[in-house]
Motif scaffolding. Structure first.
Motif, PDB file in Angstrom:
ATOM      1  N   LEU A   5      69.925  21.826  24.067  1.00  0.00           N
ATOM      2  CA  LEU A   5      69.439  22.562  25.242  1.00  0.00           C
ATOM      3  C   LEU A   5      69.702  24.056  25.076  1.00  0.00           C
ATOM      4  CD1 LEU A   5      68.181  22.665  28.029  1.00  0.00           C
ATOM      5  CD2 LEU A   5      70.374  21.978  29.018  1.00  0.00           C
TER       6      LEU A   5
ATOM      7  N   THR B  19      67.059  25.454  22.954  1.00  0.00           N
ATOM      8  CA  THR B  19      65.792  25.559  23.706  1.00  0.00           C
ATOM      9  C   THR B  19      65.826  26.772  24.623  1.00  0.00           C
ATOM     10  OG1 THR B  19      65.499  23.159  23.668  1.00  0.00           O
ATOM     11  CG2 THR B  19      64.259  24.364  25.346  1.00  0.00           C
ATOM     12  N   LEU B  20      66.952  26.961  25.314  1.00  0.00           N
ATOM     13  CA  LEU B  20      67.062  28.098  26.244  1.00  0.00           C
ATOM     14  C   LEU B  20      66.918  29.415  25.486  1.00  0.00           C
ATOM     15  CD1 LEU B  20      69.946  26.942  28.638  1.00  0.00           C
ATOM     16  CD2 LEU B  20      67.480  26.598  28.878  1.00  0.00           C
TER      17      LEU B  20
ATOM     18  N   ARG C 160      63.459  30.335  24.728  1.00  0.00           N
ATOM     19  CA  ARG C 160      62.638  30.715  25.880  1.00  0.00           C
ATOM     20  C   ARG C 160      62.726  32.209  26.203  1.00  0.00           C
ATOM     21  NH1 ARG C 160      60.951  26.221  24.889  1.00  0.00           N
ATOM     22  NH2 ARG C 160      60.356  24.673  26.465  1.00  0.00           N
TER      23      ARG C 160
ATOM     24  N   SER D 168      56.875  28.412  31.343  1.00  0.00           N
ATOM     25  CA  SER D 168      58.262  27.977  31.167  1.00  0.00           C
ATOM     26  C   SER D 168      59.120  28.395  32.359  1.00  0.00           C
ATOM     27  CB  SER D 168      58.834  28.592  29.874  1.00  0.00           C
ATOM     28  OG  SER D 168      60.251  28.645  29.922  1.00  0.00           O
ATOM     29  N   TYR D 169      59.763  27.405  32.987  1.00  0.00           N
ATOM     30  CA  TYR D 169      60.664  27.685  34.113  1.00  0.00           C
ATOM     31  C   TYR D 169      61.802  28.609  33.666  1.00  0.00           C
ATOM     32  CZ  TYR D 169      64.222  26.978  37.697  1.00  0.00           C
ATOM     33  OH  TYR D 169      65.177  27.178  38.659  1.00  0.00           O
ATOM     34  N   VAL D 170      62.339  28.342  32.472  1.00  0.00           N
ATOM     35  CA  VAL D 170      63.478  29.133  31.978  1.00  0.00           C
ATOM     36  C   VAL D 170      63.042  30.571  31.697  1.00  0.00           C
ATOM     37  CG1 VAL D 170      65.176  29.341  30.115  1.00  0.00           C
ATOM     38  CG2 VAL D 170      64.617  27.084  31.049  1.00  0.00           C
ATOM     39  N   ALA D 171      61.883  30.719  31.057  1.00  0.00           N
ATOM     40  CA  ALA D 171      61.374  32.078  30.785  1.00  0.00           C
ATOM     41  C   ALA D 171      61.149  32.826  32.100  1.00  0.00           C
ATOM     42  CB  ALA D 171      60.073  31.996  29.983  1.00  0.00           C
TER      43      ALA D 171
ATOM     44  N   LYS E 116      70.401  30.901  41.836  1.00  0.00           N
ATOM     45  CA  LYS E 116      70.208  29.474  41.545  1.00  0.00           C
ATOM     46  C   LYS E 116      71.554  28.793  41.300  1.00  0.00           C
ATOM     47  CE  LYS E 116      67.150  27.357  41.560  1.00  0.00           C
ATOM     48  NZ  LYS E 116      66.549  26.705  42.743  1.00  0.00           N
TER      49      LYS E 116
ATOM     50  N   GLU F 258      72.871  25.659  43.490  1.00  0.00           N
ATOM     51  CA  GLU F 258      73.190  24.360  42.871  1.00  0.00           C
ATOM     52  C   GLU F 258      74.656  23.987  43.089  1.00  0.00           C
ATOM     53  OE1 GLU F 258      70.730  22.762  42.292  1.00  0.00           O
ATOM     54  OE2 GLU F 258      69.162  24.120  41.634  1.00  0.00           O
TER      55      GLU F 258
ATOM     56  N   ASP G  16      71.856  19.772  37.541  1.00  0.00           N
ATOM     57  CA  ASP G  16      71.188  21.032  37.925  1.00  0.00           C
ATOM     58  C   ASP G  16      72.144  22.217  37.784  1.00  0.00           C
ATOM     59  OD1 ASP G  16      68.798  19.827  38.537  1.00  0.00           O
ATOM     60  OD2 ASP G  16      69.062  19.886  40.717  1.00  0.00           O
TER      61      ASP G  16
ATOM     62  N   PHE H 248      72.807  22.930  34.080  1.00  0.00           N
ATOM     63  CA  PHE H 248      71.604  23.548  33.502  1.00  0.00           C
ATOM     64  C   PHE H 248      71.520  25.024  33.888  1.00  0.00           C
ATOM     65  CE2 PHE H 248      67.176  24.771  34.496  1.00  0.00           C
ATOM     66  CZ  PHE H 248      66.719  24.910  33.192  1.00  0.00           C
ATOM     67  N   HIS H 249      71.706  25.321  35.161  1.00  0.00           N
ATOM     68  CA  HIS H 249      71.558  26.722  35.580  1.00  0.00           C
ATOM     69  C   HIS H 249      72.709  27.603  35.082  1.00  0.00           C
ATOM     70  CE1 HIS H 249      68.366  25.049  38.176  1.00  0.00           C
ATOM     71  NE2 HIS H 249      67.844  26.240  38.012  1.00  0.00           N
TER      72      HIS H 249
HETATM   73  N1  LIG Z   1      67.152  20.616  32.251  1.00  0.00           N
HETATM   74  C1  LIG Z   1      66.240  21.272  32.749  1.00  0.00           C
HETATM   75  C2  LIG Z   1      66.128  21.406  34.184  1.00  0.00           C
HETATM   76  N2  LIG Z   1      66.882  20.926  35.202  1.00  0.00           N
HETATM   77  C3  LIG Z   1      66.304  21.384  36.339  1.00  0.00           C
HETATM   78  N3  LIG Z   1      65.214  22.122  36.048  1.00  0.00           N
HETATM   79  C4  LIG Z   1      64.297  22.797  36.962  1.00  0.00           C
HETATM   80  O1  LIG Z   1      65.022  23.648  37.811  1.00  0.00           O
HETATM   81  C5  LIG Z   1      64.161  23.986  38.913  1.00  0.00           C
HETATM   82  C6  LIG Z   1      65.008  24.270  40.163  1.00  0.00           C
HETATM   83  O2  LIG Z   1      65.335  23.082  40.769  1.00  0.00           O
HETATM   84  P1  LIG Z   1      65.358  22.951  42.357  1.00  0.00           P
HETATM   85  O3  LIG Z   1      65.676  21.524  42.630  1.00  0.00           O
HETATM   86  O4  LIG Z   1      66.261  23.981  42.909  1.00  0.00           O
HETATM   87  O5  LIG Z   1      63.820  23.207  42.723  1.00  0.00           O
HETATM   88  P2  LIG Z   1      63.148  24.355  43.572  1.00  0.00           P
HETATM   89  O6  LIG Z   1      63.864  24.515  44.869  1.00  0.00           O
HETATM   90  O7  LIG Z   1      61.691  24.026  43.615  1.00  0.00           O
HETATM   91  O8  LIG Z   1      63.409  25.628  42.638  1.00  0.00           O
HETATM   92  P3  LIG Z   1      62.973  27.151  42.829  1.00  0.00           P
HETATM   93  O9  LIG Z   1      61.481  27.187  42.618  1.00  0.00           O
HETATM   94  O10 LIG Z   1      63.424  27.581  44.170  1.00  0.00           O
HETATM   95  O11 LIG Z   1      63.723  27.857  41.714  1.00  0.00           O
HETATM   96  C7  LIG Z   1      63.119  22.869  39.015  1.00  0.00           C
HETATM   97  O12 LIG Z   1      61.859  23.411  38.655  1.00  0.00           O
HETATM   98  C8  LIG Z   1      63.597  21.881  37.957  1.00  0.00           C
HETATM   99  O13 LIG Z   1      62.528  21.179  37.322  1.00  0.00           O
HETATM  100  C9  LIG Z   1      65.062  22.159  34.714  1.00  0.00           C
HETATM  101  N4  LIG Z   1      64.139  22.791  33.925  1.00  0.00           N
HETATM  102  C10 LIG Z   1      64.272  22.673  32.587  1.00  0.00           C
HETATM  103  N5  LIG Z   1      65.291  21.946  31.970  1.00  0.00           N
HETATM  104  C11 LIG Z   1      65.413  21.909  30.485  1.00  0.00           C
HETATM  105  O14 LIG Z   1      64.985  23.165  29.980  1.00  0.00           O
HETATM  106  C12 LIG Z   1      63.970  22.966  29.005  1.00  0.00           C
HETATM  107  C13 LIG Z   1      63.022  24.143  29.018  1.00  0.00           C
HETATM  108  O15 LIG Z   1      62.302  24.174  30.245  1.00  0.00           O
HETATM  109  P4  LIG Z   1      61.014  25.137  30.382  1.00  0.00           P
HETATM  110  O16 LIG Z   1      61.482  26.498  30.136  1.00  0.00           O
HETATM  111  O17 LIG Z   1      60.488  24.944  31.797  1.00  0.00           O
HETATM  112  O18 LIG Z   1      60.042  24.642  29.366  1.00  0.00           O
HETATM  113  C14 LIG Z   1      63.330  21.623  29.365  1.00  0.00           C
HETATM  114  O19 LIG Z   1      62.733  21.026  28.246  1.00  0.00           O
HETATM  115  C15 LIG Z   1      64.552  20.830  29.824  1.00  0.00           C
HETATM  116  O20 LIG Z   1      65.266  20.335  28.688  1.00  0.00           O
END
Ligand SMILES: N=c1c2ncn([C@@H]3O[C@H](COP(=O)(O)OP(=O)(O)OP(=O)(O)O)[C@@H](O)[C@H]3O)c2ncn1[C@@H]1O[C@H](COP(=O)(O)O)[C@@H](O)[C@H]1O
Length: 109
Positions: free
Chosen positions: A10, A13-14, A17, A25-28, A41, A45, A67, A70-71
């Motif tokens: 992970l 991956t981060l 990003r 990408s959520y992380v980006a 966040k 959490e 969560d 992760f954050h």
């Molecule tokens: N482990 C996680 C993970 N856990 C939680 N989240 C996301 O964290 C976000 C926040 O969660 P919340 O329950 O607070 O949702 P929310 O209130 O709608 O969030 P906000 O829009 O207010 O920020 C959600 O969109 C979840 O899907 C994650 N997003 C990504 N990952 C990992 O990160 C990798 C890269 O992610 P991307 O950058 O999106 O490709 C993924 O392949 C995963 O391995």
């Protein structure tokens, strides 16, 4: 059994990003928003983790801690750090009683 290697994967991956497109990408997107948004966040959490612990639903608690972890990992990555840095710190502390460590601190005036 899942091992701590998931944290290393992970982290990688981060780190990848940092150059990714925030629209895909959520992380980006979080990196793009900056430290304030990431800290917000982490705070949310942490609060959700406390509430889940109090409601007595163990699966909910695990989900909220995931969560939170992760954050906090996004926070570390934003500072150029990774899970490995935290794992190394925990390894350094291994076997040192918290009570002994606290007692060995210099006395503050
Ligand atoms: N482990 C996680 C993970 N856990 C939680 N989240 C996301 O964290 C976000 C926040 O969660 P919340 O329950 O607070 O949702 P929310 O209130 O709608 O969030 P906000 O829009 O207010 O920020 C959600 O969109 C979840 O899907 C994650 N997003 C990504 N990952 C990992 O990160 C990798 C890269 O992610 P991307 O950058 O999106 O490709 C993924 O392949 C995963 O391995």
């Amino acid at each position: 059994m899942v091992s701590a290697e998931i944290l290393e994967r992970l982290s990688a991956t981060l780190a990848s990003r940092r150059e990714a497109d925030p629209s895909t990408s959520y992380v980006a997107k979080l990196f793009h928003k900056g430290q304030e948004a990431i800290l917000k966040k982490v705070g949310e959490e942490a609060l959700e983790t406390i509430l889940a612990a109090k409601d007595g639903d163990r699966r909910h608690l695990v989900s909220e801690v995931a969560d939170l972890w992760f954050h906090t990992m996004v926070l570390l990555a934003n500072e150029g750090l990774s899970a490995e840095d935290v794992l190394a710190e925990l390894a350094r502390r291994e076997g040192i009683s918290g009570i002994d460590e606290k007692a060995s601190r210099p006395v503050k005036d």
